[in-house]
Design an enzyme around this catalytic site. Structure first.
Site, PDB file in Angstrom:
ATOM      1  N   GLU A 198       7.531  -4.106   3.537  1.00  0.00           N
ATOM      2  CA  GLU A 198       7.691  -4.788   4.839  1.00  0.00           C
ATOM      3  C   GLU A 198       6.915  -6.102   4.907  1.00  0.00           C
ATOM      4  OE1 GLU A 198       6.932  -1.986   8.054  1.00  0.00           O
ATOM      5  OE2 GLU A 198       8.813  -0.944   7.648  1.00  0.00           O
ATOM      6  N   GLU A 213      13.094   3.776   4.300  1.00  0.00           N
ATOM      7  CA  GLU A 213      12.391   4.361   5.453  1.00  0.00           C
ATOM      8  C   GLU A 213      13.404   4.538   6.571  1.00  0.00           C
ATOM      9  OE1 GLU A 213       8.654   2.819   6.877  1.00  0.00           O
ATOM     10  OE2 GLU A 213       8.090   2.127   4.873  1.00  0.00           O
TER      11      GLU A 213
HETATM   12  O1  AHR Z   1       6.372   5.169   7.781  1.00  0.00           O
HETATM   13  C1  AHR Z   1       5.369   4.650   8.595  1.00  0.00           C
HETATM   14  C2  AHR Z   1       5.231   3.135   8.470  1.00  0.00           C
HETATM   15  O2  AHR Z   1       6.381   2.536   8.981  1.00  0.00           O
HETATM   16  C3  AHR Z   1       5.138   2.586   7.069  1.00  0.00           C
HETATM   17  O3  AHR Z   1       3.844   2.574   6.581  1.00  0.00           O
HETATM   18  C4  AHR Z   1       5.636   1.191   7.232  1.00  0.00           C
HETATM   19  O4  AHR Z   1       6.240   0.714   6.064  1.00  0.00           O
HETATM   20  C5  AHR Z   1       6.583   1.266   8.404  1.00  0.00           C
HETATM   21  O5  AHR Z   1       6.340   0.294   9.345  1.00  0.00           O
END
Ligand code: AHR
Length: 501
Positions: A172, A291
């Site tokens: 990210e 994610e």
């Molecule tokens: O999954 C939780 C968090 O969400 C992770 O660390 C990050 O990559 C995202 O913002």
């Protein structure tokens, strides 16, 4: 209200890459410490890993696990996580304002993954570090012997290389919250140079470049275009992340959010193909949805903990307690991933244990299954093989943010090796049962094996260490199969797995 699908062996989307059923363990909250690792727990093995957790992970069948972050990775000093445990430093962990004891590091996690039956997707730190740290870590993990870092690994008691095949180039990096946040151009250049160097060390690896953190980012989707313009030739996947929530207690709108995920995937595919065309490239960029989940329940509590609590090891963070409607949206998101399995080759339910997770642990008690455990389990177990285009036709409704939302969503998977056909279907109508009519004439001779349903009167019903209020059941008499036409009752607001063989 109606829903009709037509399934044919020749209407193929793609052979499914099993890695779409991946997950994620970050050094965050209680995911590692008191999650997967808790020496002294009655179920702990000789290495300190909880066997009750391992059993639940193996039951799902998680082909790949992303590690060690997430935001954590952007200030991760991998050298601190290897070597004799007694000599490892405790570090301030910036992303989650925690103290990292480094009791579990790269080698321990590789050991855990083997026990779990999973491969690793390892992320490198492109926040506070760069090409050198990424290359050194790769040399440490994958080079056989005879160099500084491969010999260091051997001196740490790990003779054989870990042979990790999938690597994330940071995490990210578009997010201002990220330690070492960069502009698209800064990141694209760094990612590309890192990719080239890493592939020189081990040409067999696959690399994931960071896309946007979510569709709400002001730089989305130009971020994807700029990053890919720099790195297209040297990377294999671009990442997508998304989390949804029901902040306004509007279930219909909440369950429509898988349509947003669908749109997100389509937009990223278009952006990849735009860059492909600009570059006159022959390569298709694949997607790693590394994610995805529901995440909102614990937000307020976490804000408070992150501001008002002293630095500590493994504080409880992101411990969302999932309810029944969350399981429905997770099912819908899995269906969306299957519908795009020609381009989405990897995906990670974020995360796996204690942190926005299907599996929870009681520190002094058992591991238990959240509501979202079940659709994930079913998809991973029965969703292997060839994804079929369902040619769905269904009645529709509008919600606060979405229009033309189908009352039923569905995906179908043909396991050609086992000669099994599985239909996943969610009835997202909150008032009425809907009968799903499936034309399965192409699957002559197949008979109904099982209809599993996850339903509950209360959208807010939850599971706990003590009770499994939201539990799937096998139902009989809900399906009729005649002359290749299957009709299946889908109760209002339900997740359904209909299996034929
Ligand atoms: O999954 C939780 C968090 O969400 C992770 O660390 C990050 O990559 C995202 O913002």
């Amino acid at each position: 209200k109606f829903a009709k699908i037509t399934l044919d062996r020749d209407f193929r989307i793609s052979r499914i890459d099993k890695r779409i059923y991946g997950s994620f363990i970050e050094h965050l909250g209680r995911a590692v410490y008191t999650g997967i690792y808790q020496p002294g727990h009655p179920t702990a093995d000789e290495a300190g890993f909880r066997k009750d957790v391992l059993d639940l992970v193996r039951e799902i069948g998680v082909p790949i696990v992303r590690y060690p972050g997430g935001n954590f990775v952007s200030n991760f000093y991998w050298e601190d996580s290897v070597g004799p445990v007694a000599e490892r430093p405790r570090r301030l962990e910036l992303a989650w304002r925690s103290t990292e004891p480094n009791l579990v590091g790269v080698n321990e996690f590789a050991d855990w993954s083997k026990k779990a039956g999973s491969d690793i997707m390892l992320a490198v730190n492109l926040g506070t570090r760069g090409i050198d740290a990424a290359c050194n870590l790769l040399e440490y993990c994958n080079h056989p012997f005879g160099t500084k870092y491969s010999d260091l690994r051997i001196s740490h008691g790990v003779k054989d290389p870990h042979d990790i095949k999938v690597w994330c180039l940071g995490n990210e990096m578009d997010g201002p919250w990220q330690t070492g946040h960069k502009t698209a151009l800064e990141y694209g250049r760094l990612a590309d140079e890192t990719a080239k160097a890493m592939k020189q060390i081990d040409p067999s690896i696959e690399l994931v470049v960071c896309g946007s953190s979510n569709t709400g980012m002001p730089t989305y989707p130009q971020w994807e275009a700029t990053v890919l313009e720099q790195a297209y030739d040297d990377v294999d996947y671009i990442s997508l992340h998304t989390y949804y929530g029901n902040r306004f207690h509007d279930t219909a709108n909440f369950l429509a959010q898988s349509d947003d995920m669908d749109h997100f995937i389509k937009t990223v595919i278009s952006t990849c193909d735009f860059v492909k065309a600009k570059k006159r490239s022959k390569k298709d960029m694949m997607l790693s949805f590394d994610e995805w989940n529901v995440w909102f329940h614990a937000n307020e509590e976490d804000d408070d903990t992150m501001k008002n609590r002293p630095w500590s090891v493994a504080p409880a963070l992101l411990e969302d307690h999932y309810d029944f409607e969350d399981a429905l949206l997770v099912g819908l998101m899995l269906i969306t991933l299957l519908k795009h399995s020609d381009r989405v080759r990897m995906a990670c339910l974020a995360q796996l244990v204690n942190v926005i997770a299907p599996i929870m642990t009681e520190k002094d008690g058992p591991a238990w299954k959240q509501t979202i455990y079940y659709p994930y389990l079913h998809a991973s177990k029965y969703g292997r093989g060839v994804a079929l285009n369902t040619a769905l036709r269904a009645s529709r409704h509008d919600t606060m943010d979405y229009s033309g939302v189908t009352d039923v969503e569905s995906a179908a998977v043909w396991n050609d090796e086992e000669e099994e056909l599985t239909i996943f279907a969610v009835n997202r109508d909150l008032q009425e049962e809907i009968v799903l009519e499936s034309d399965v004439r192409s699957f002559e001779g197949y008979e109904l094996l099982e209809h599993i349903v996850l339903a509950h009167e209360e959208m807010t019903a939850v599971n706990s260490a003590q009770t499994q209020a939201v539990l799937p059941k096998s139902v009989t008499g809900w399906d009729g199969l005649e002359s290749g036409f299957l009709s299946s009752r889908l109760p209002k607001a339900s997740w359904n797995v209909i299996r034929l063989k």
